[in-house]
Design a protein around this motif. Structure first.
Motif, PDB file in Angstrom:
ATOM      1  N   TRP A  31      24.778 -94.014  78.127  1.00 15.74           N
ATOM      2  CA  TRP A  31      24.255 -92.963  78.997  1.00 15.74           C
ATOM      3  C   TRP A  31      22.750 -93.092  79.071  1.00 15.74           C
ATOM      4  N   ASN A  32      22.184 -92.926  80.261  1.00 16.11           N
ATOM      5  CA  ASN A  32      20.729 -92.944  80.477  1.00 16.11           C
ATOM      6  C   ASN A  32      20.052 -94.206  79.938  1.00 16.11           C
ATOM      7  N   GLY A  33      20.762 -95.331  79.976  1.00 14.91           N
ATOM      8  CA  GLY A  33      20.176 -96.595  79.539  1.00 14.91           C
ATOM      9  C   GLY A  33      19.976 -96.724  78.046  1.00 14.91           C
ATOM     10  N   LYS A  34      20.581 -95.833  77.269  1.00 15.19           N
ATOM     11  CA  LYS A  34      20.390 -95.866  75.816  1.00 15.19           C
ATOM     12  C   LYS A  34      21.448 -96.745  75.160  1.00 15.19           C
ATOM     13  N   LYS A  35      21.224 -98.039  75.264  1.00 10.68           N
ATOM     14  CA  LYS A  35      22.202 -99.007  74.778  1.00 10.68           C
ATOM     15  C   LYS A  35      22.319 -98.998  73.258  1.00 10.68           C
TER      16      LYS A  35
END
Length: 156
Positions: A31-35
């Protein structure tokens, strides 16, 4: 020639197992680029599976769970004349995997009250044992396709 093309870049597996399936799953969960958060959740879930089933390799449990959730057929809306019909159609391999991953993640997100890694571990174990919300979703899709078999001749 140090630059990679987009297709080469996509063929990278995850950092721990080097698996494309795991990498795709983590990217879908993110989510939201939070790899890194998604990776942490996934690997904690595998640790949880290892605690509950020490005799099994958690990666094998994960792969088999995804395999068990994959749908063979799905229904698609098709307009014929003025009416819309739910037409059963075969699902190609890539879409099978995408649907399975999406359904497992959705099933985890719908449950409340526990950390995500625990919900993911529980859902993966349930899918491995052919039970749980993701398997129920698959069975419902198969049931819909079976019920609408009469419209199969509208498939394109």
């Amino acid at each position: 020639m140090g630059r990679k093309t987009a297709s080469e870049e996509q063929l990278k597996g995850d950092p721990v197992f080097g698996s494309l399936l795991v990498s795709r799953f983590i990217n879908s969960m993110m989510w939201n680029g939070k790899k890194t958060v998604a990776q942490k959740i996934f690997y904690q879930a595998l640790e949880e599976i290892k605690k509950k089933m020490p005799q099994m390799d958690p990666l094998d449990v994960f792969v088999q769970a995804v395999e068990n959730v994959k749908p063979n057929v799905e229904v698609r809306s098709r307009r014929v004349g003025g009416a819309s019909y739910q037409v059963p159609m075969q699902v190609n391999k890539k879409r099978q995997q995408s649907l399975a991953v999406r359904w497992i993640i959705q099933a985890c997100r719908e449950k409340k009250g526990r950390p995500m890694y625990q919900k993911l571990a529980a859902e993966l174990l349930a899918a491995y044992n052919r039970e749980g919300a993701a398997i129920t979703r698959r069975e419902n899709v198969h049931r819909m396709a079976e019920a609408n078999k009469a419209f199969a001749h509208y498939a394109w």
